[in-house]
Design an enzyme around this catalytic site. Structure first.
Site, PDB file in Angstrom:
ATOM      1  N   ASP A 257      -9.247  -9.712  -1.272  1.00  0.00           N
ATOM      2  CA  ASP A 257     -10.035  -9.147  -1.694  1.00  0.00           C
ATOM      3  C   ASP A 257     -10.521  -7.800  -0.518  1.00  0.00           C
ATOM      4  O   ASP A 257     -10.443  -7.962   0.290  1.00  0.00           O
ATOM      5  CB  ASP A 257     -11.382  -8.895  -2.150  1.00  0.00           C
ATOM      6  CG  ASP A 257     -12.266  -8.301  -3.400  1.00  0.00           C
ATOM      7  OD1 ASP A 257     -11.942  -6.845  -3.149  1.00  0.00           O
ATOM      8  OD2 ASP A 257     -13.308  -8.180  -3.755  1.00  0.00           O
TER       9      ASP A 257
HETATM   10  C1  BGC Z   1     -13.898  -5.513  -5.375  1.00  0.00           C
HETATM   11  C2  BGC Z   1     -12.564  -5.815  -6.104  1.00  0.00           C
HETATM   12  C3  BGC Z   1     -11.710  -4.966  -6.184  1.00  0.00           C
HETATM   13  C4  BGC Z   1     -12.028  -3.911  -5.050  1.00  0.00           C
HETATM   14  C5  BGC Z   1     -10.824  -2.847  -4.929  1.00  0.00           C
HETATM   15  C6  BGC Z   1     -13.710  -4.779  -3.653  1.00  0.00           C
HETATM   16  O1  BGC Z   1     -14.582  -4.670  -3.663  1.00  0.00           O
HETATM   17  O2  BGC Z   1     -14.472  -6.511  -4.807  1.00  0.00           O
HETATM   18  O3  BGC Z   1     -12.940  -6.723  -7.371  1.00  0.00           O
HETATM   19  O4  BGC Z   1     -10.398  -5.235  -6.884  1.00  0.00           O
HETATM   20  O5  BGC Z   1     -12.916  -4.102  -4.049  1.00  0.00           O
HETATM   21  O6  BGC Z   1     -10.987  -1.797  -5.309  1.00  0.00           O
END
Ligand code: BGC
Length: 753
Positions: free
Chosen positions: A289
């Site tokens: 993530d």
């Molecule tokens: C989120 C993810 C997301 C990523 C990219 C993160 O803050 O937890 O679910 O895919 O950002 O936007």
């Protein structure tokens, strides 16, 4: 495979081979571009042709911020050429980017969020209802169609990787991201998230199941340490992932921000190496993530394959070339581990389509896509209460529509899943409303009725309008967002508003647009309640069509609605109110007893039970029969429409050991199977279903086994987890088998790679 399909497939293969063979240098010397070879063979061949720098390029990805901030990163970490490449090739406004290797014909990875549609503030896209809403359809065809649609939009907007497939269980009903997930039950959640991913990947792009794992609250999500037993995880949170991965074989898995039993999600030997890659034989790659990486050596050795979403000032360049080269030189990361990381990424790119089917920008048929979203909403809206058959609305001359900004649109969730619709969303009080006002839709559906709107801010005025109308419809909304929690108590005095309107007009209907469960202190004061969740780009239309009877509601709750905080497993959310990054801990002592299992175990009666949902017609369930089938149970039953209009009935089969303590279960019963049937009056349909043996077993950590204890098991058939159910009993022998599909274990289902 049918002959026609087989013939078409081999023709397609031949054509692809010919196309590649016709390009200079794409024959024998570039075998990885030959689609006739297996993805494994192609990945290995490509690795053999790659330089170290090229390999390192694939394991390090950039966030959208790179477009503006990459220049701030020192040149010895990201070279000026690479910076130029990233900035000129990244899709503006997308979530992330991993540079490809043009020399070898390996495309860039262009990544976009998320489960509800393409998230890019520069590109309008079609928003599905929230994933929790589509889970309420209890029909995998709904997320499958939705996934096909949003995957097609990802392709058409230049993205070959979606960060879609949220399957964290609603263990914590206040979790601000529950709307992005598929409910509280592992079978339902895994089935629905798997169907979404399958739909997305049918567009020859990669989808990413997330957030692995036990990332069940947003408060302090980047510093929270979750304590949970292996047994509980394997029987609940991880089982949802396991089922979804088997069903859909996502190209990647996103590891989560939190710590699990003292180890970061993206540096977790148990979760990544042992469970995912060994036991489930997962062949794709693990991406982090955004900002969830905390080391170079430990993260790589403990299973992270790609440090994704890097940028630029606060995040550390853990998997950037200098750190990786030093770790390789010292032997702290073996060369073969780097090759494995790259092989997994390439495997996904060959197996799922990005290499053979390069994405290109094409026009989007928004009207057709919105119709897919509308159908998803119509299959998901859940009628919770309908006393005296107040709904559907019939012969009403005047309607008071009150509150919820029903004149502007329908509420959507916020965070990385926030989709920008055609024409832009409507921001009200900082919250996104999709431009599908229920008020306009009701006027369209009921052109002869006098329909007036009151914003609901002045309760006396709202009550006065309700008093002089035949019926009142109060819209209540609950904003949920990534990064924060949602109290189940309604804000802005909406509970008082409902009570005031209900007092003024006994024919008051409440429509709830919420990210998850809410408390309803007014439940006994109103005759009808429709749970709409976040219903997507045509949500207002879908709501109006259900209220007026054009559509017969058929959603069933994918989560339990508690009466009050006393029924929750934890009175408080760990760390609530502490500044981000504060170390915090939570112990999930309820184990696998999530949602209805918790309520059953404690003997609580929820406000509305998991699986509950009403229709404008009636269904009868019959002919329940079951028999052991190896380690599984085969179960059959019939659903019959015994009412007066067409509708969709949902049969739910729960399994209950005669003695659940002795069977080692976490709770008295588990959902074992479900099916939905679209039936005309008097029509019936028979289902033959198989109950997955893992839903009958307990996980034994010491031996890494699943174990079904010998004994009597009742199969309960109904249309809600708290319904009066018919039952049959089967006796199962003791069965033990390895939880690892790589063990010598013919009976265990294999991951669907
Ligand atoms: C989120 C993810 C997301 C990523 C990219 C993160 O803050 O937890 O679910 O895919 O950002 O936007």
């Amino acid at each position: 495979m049918s002959k026609t399909i087989a013939l078409a497939a081999s023709l397609a293969m031949l054509l692809c081979t010919t196309v590649h063979a016709a390009q200079p240098g794409t024959s024998a010397d570039r075998p990885w571009l030959n689609p006739a070879l297996s993805p494994d063979a192609r990945a290995k061949a490509a690795i053999a042709a790659m330089t170290l720098d090229e390999k390192l390029q694939l394991v390090f990805g950039y966030s959208d911020q790179a477009m503006t901030d990459l220049a701030k990163v020192p040149d010895d970490i990201v070279s000026p050429e690479l910076k130029r490449y990233v900035v000129t090739h990244q899709v503006k406004g997308s979530a992330g980017f991993v540079p490809g290797i043009p020399r070898l014909g390996i495309p860039d990875q262009t990544q976009t969020d998320a489960s509800l549609g393409v998230r890019n503030s520069f590109i309008p896209s079609t928003a599905l209802p929230s994933s929790l809403a589509t889970a309420a359809s209890f029909d995998p065809a709904v997320p499958l169609a939705g996934g096909k649609m949003i995957g097609a939009e990802a392709r058409a907007t230049g993205h070959n990787t979606m960060l879609s497939g949220g399957v964290n269980l609603a263990r914590e009903p206040r979790n601000g991201r529950n709307f992005e997930y598929t409910g509280e039950d592992p079978l339902l959640a895994g089935t629905m998230a798997g169907a979404l991913i399958e739909g997305i990947q049918s567009n020859h792009i990669i989808s990413t199941i997330k957030h692995y794992a036990v990332n069940d609250q947003e408060t302090l999500r980047t510093s929270l340490d979750v304590t949970i037993s292996a047994e509980a995880m394997r029987q609940s949170d991880l089982l949802a992932f396991e089922l979804a991965i088997e069903k859909s074989s996502p190209g990647s898995v996103m590891c989560s921000y939190n710590l699990i039993n003292g180890r970061w999600g993206c540096e977790n030997d148990y979760l990544l190496n042992k469970v995912l890659k060994h036991d489930w034989a997962y062949k794709g790659f693990v991406m982090s993530d955004w900002g969830a990486v905390h080391s170079t050596v430990d993260a790589a050795n403990d299973g992270l394959d790609q440090h994704t979403g890097f940028c630029c000032v606060t995040d550390k360049p853990w998997f950037a070339p200098p750190a990786m080269k030093a770790a390789l030189a010292s032997g702290a990361i073996p060369q073969k581990r780097l090759d494995d990381m790259v092989e997994r990424i390439l495997w996904a790119m060959f197996a799922k389509g990005p290499v053979d089917y390069p994405v290109k920008i094409t026009p989007i048929d928004y009207a057709a896509h919105e119709a897919v979203s509308q159908k998803a909403a119509e299959d998901s809206l859940t009628l919770l209460k309908n006393e005296g058959n107040l709904l559907p609305l019939r012969g009403v001359k005047s309607i008071a529509v009150i509150g919820g900004h029903a004149d502007k649109g329908v509420l959507a969730g916020a965070g990385s899943s926030d989709v920008t619709p055609l024409g832009g969303d409507r921001k009200i009080g900082g919250h996104s409303y999709l431009p599908s006002p229920p008020l306009d839709a009701l006027k369209r559906e009921l052109p002869k009725a006098k329909i007036a709107f009151d914003a609901g801010t002045d309760h006396a005025a709202a009550a006065a309008l309700a008093a002089k109308s035949d019926v009142a419809i109060v819209f209540v909304t609950r904003h949920n967002s990534e990064g924060s929690e949602a109290s189940l108590i309604m804000v802005d005095n909406q509970d008082d508003l409902v009570a005031a309107v209900a007092k003024a007009n006994p024919k008051t209907i409440v429509v709830a647009e919420t990210g998850g469960a809410i408390y309803m202190p007014w439940v006994d004061q109103v005759p009808a309640i429709l749970e709409a969740f976040y219903p997507g780009i045509r949500g207002g239309t879908a709501i109006a069509r259900v209220l007026t009877g054009k559509v017969n509601p058929s959603g069933h709750l994918p989560i339990s609605f508690p009466v009050s905080a006393e029924q929750l497993a934890r009175p408080d959310i760990a760390g609530l109110g502490e500044p981000d990054g504060t170390p915090a801990a939570v112990s999930y002592d309820e184990g696998a007893a999530i949602g209805y299992k918790w309520y059953d175990m404690k003997g609580y009666k929820p406000l509305f039970a998991f699986g509950h949902g009403l229709s404008y017609t009636d269904f009868a369930f019959s002919n329940l029969a079951a028999q052991p089938d190896g380690k599984s149970i085969k179960v059959s039953f019939a659903i019959r429409n015994v009412g007066k209009r067409q509708g969709k009935g949902v049969g739910q089969v729960y399994v209950a050991p005669a003695d659940w303590h002795k069977a080692g279960w976490e709770a008295p019963k588990r959902l074992g199977a479900f099916a939905k049937a679209d039936l005309k009056p008097k029509q019936s349909k028979t289902f033959d279903l198989t109950i997955d043996p893992r839903l009958l077993a307990t996980y034994e950590a010491a031996e890494n086994n699943w174990h079904i204890k010998a004994g009597a098991y009742r199969l309960l058939l109904g249309d809600s987890s708290d319904a009066q159910m018919q039952s049959v009993e089967v006796t199962l022998p003791d069965s033990v088998w390895s939880a690892s599909s790589t063990a010598d274990n013919p009976g265990t289902p294999k991951t669907g790679n």
